[in-house]
Design an enzyme around this catalytic site. Structure first.
Site, short mmCIF file in Angstrom:
data_model
loop_
_atom_site.label_atom_id
_atom_site.label_comp_id
_atom_site.label_asym_id
_atom_site.label_seq_id
_atom_site.Cartn_x
_atom_site.Cartn_y
_atom_site.Cartn_z
CD GLU A 84 -2.79 -1.12 1.99
OE1 GLU A 84 -4.16 -1.30 2.23
OE2 GLU A 84 -2.16 -0.62 3.57
CB CYS A 98 3.00 7.71 3.24
SG CYS A 98 3.28 6.34 4.04
CB CYS A 105 7.42 -4.79 8.26
SG CYS A 105 8.81 -4.01 9.07
CB CYS A 109 6.02 -2.10 15.47
SG CYS A 109 8.03 -1.58 15.06
CB CYS A 112 3.43 -1.53 13.28
SG CYS A 112 2.90 -1.53 11.52
CB CYS A 329 0.56 6.86 11.10
SG CYS A 329 3.53 6.70 11.69
S1 SF4 Z 1 5.98 0.49 12.51
FE1 SF4 Z 1 5.39 -1.30 10.91
S2 SF4 Z 1 6.18 -1.37 8.81
FE2 SF4 Z 1 7.56 0.45 10.48
S3 SF4 Z 1 9.19 -0.77 11.13
FE3 SF4 Z 1 7.45 -0.96 13.10
S4 SF4 Z 1 6.47 -3.07 11.64
FE4 SF4 Z 1 7.39 -2.16 10.17
#
Ligand code: SF4
Length: 339
Positions: A84, A98, A105, A109, A112, A329
């Site tokens: 995306e 963005c 990923c 995190c 996220c 975000c």
């Molecule tokens: S915020 Fe999301 S996309 Fe960014 S490094 Fe952490 S897990 Fe990966």
């Protein structure tokens, strides 16, 4: 093979490459018929070797306020791998794209949505550039331009550093998109080794470091990657970078209710960053379906901000854009993605 190598291999004069770059990156052509500077035969040959379509648009959403657009793309080489990209049209006239650097990923995190996907694939430099070109072509129809690019979409850009830097060359090369490097921001979760590599390369763009906690222990609980990338080491690197370049670094701090938004966190954060050449972005958490995390109350955000103001820490509370289309975000996740 690159387009430059290909044109050489078929004995085309060197000005053909310049014409190609102008057509793709400046004229922003959408099909080969628009590229009248080249003979038809050459266009047909190159179209086979270097198709214009680098990503396929699967879905295009526009927020109610019309200030945010999100596009779901699939890769040409694997149509089940989705990513995306978001366009933010700011009131002050900036148009920020963005971009994603990966499908999924590996960093994970806890706040996220992308992190729940795990790592699926690195995007190529052309696929990263295509995300920007898509919106550049769209804005051109409104006589507008992209003004800023942020690597804050899906993926950790420093774990795909080579392709990310190649894409930035496309954005900033005077023969290509010719944007100022200062308009490009790489945002990282804070991984020591590639940060060192990036800083050693004399990177001309901007850096944003996702801090999200003022102590090592709290940071580890929010960001698993922090276990092997100690906060002390990151701050040392930040100091070295600022001393060497005299450039400001942005710190990102997502505000999670009752987790990192208390008075003691703000005070500790102020201690950690006070006096450094930084700007702190406070980001109220954007809810993700299925996550138990909550957004901090407005009053708590104001209290947090007031402590930083008192400590003279330059900061902004970021205004969330595109929440209604899950484009804000931390909300990017291609629900249909599979390998
Ligand atoms: S915020 Fe999301 S996309 Fe960014 S490094 Fe952490 S897990 Fe990966």
């Amino acid at each position: 093979m690159t387009i430059a190598d290909y044109l050489l291999s078929i004995n085309e004069p060197s000005f053909r490459l310049k014409q190609y770059n102008q057509a793709i990156y400046q004229q922003l052509i959408e099909n080969w018929d628009e590229f009248t500077a080249w003979p038809k035969l050459l266009r047909e040959k190159v179209a086979i070797e270097f198709p214009l379509e680098k990503l396929v648009v699967i879905n295009h959403q526009i927020s109610k306020k019309k200030d945010t657009e999100k596009v779901l793309f699939s890769r040409v080489k694997n149509d089940r791998q989705l990513l995306e990209t978001v366009l933010m049209r700011h009131q002050d006239g900036r148009n920020t794209v963005c971009v994603s650097s990966m499908v999924g990923c590996p960093v994970g995190c806890t706040f996220c949505a992308t992190g729940t996907m795990g790592f699926i694939a690195n995007l190529t430099s052309d696929e990263i550039a295509e995300q920007v070109l898509f919106f550049a072509r769209r804005l051109k129809k409104e006589q507008q331009k992209i003004t800023n690019i942020v690597f804050m979409g899906m993926g950790e850009p420093l774990l795909n550093l080579k392709n990310v830097l190649e894409s930035i060359d496309i954005f900033t090369d005077s023969d290509k998109m010719a944007m100022s490097p200062s308009r490009v921001t790489i945002s990282t979760s804070g991984i020591v080794q590639p940060m060192k590599e990036l800083f050693a390369k004399d990177f001309k763009g901007r850096i944003a470091l996702s801090l999200h906690a003022p102590t090592q222990a709290l940071r580890e609980s929010i960001m698993p990657i922090a276990k092997n990338n100690h906060l002390d080491k990151l701050m040392e690197l930040v100091d070295q970078y600022i001393n060497k370049t005299n450039k400001r670094i942005s710190f990102e701090y997502i505000l999670l209710k009752n987790i990192n938004d208390k008075q003691r966190h703000a005070e500790k954060l102020a201690q950690l960053v006070r006096g450094k050449l930084i700007h702190l972005n406070l980001i109220p958490y954007n809810p993700v379906p299925g996550f138990t995390l909550e957004t901090s109350d407005r009053k708590q955000i104001d209290r947090f901000s007031a402590i930083l103001t008192k400590a003279r820490v330059p900061h902004t509370v970021r205004v969330s854009m595109g929440q209604d289309i899950d484009a804000a975000c931390g909300q990017l996740a291609t629900k249909k993605t599979s390998v």
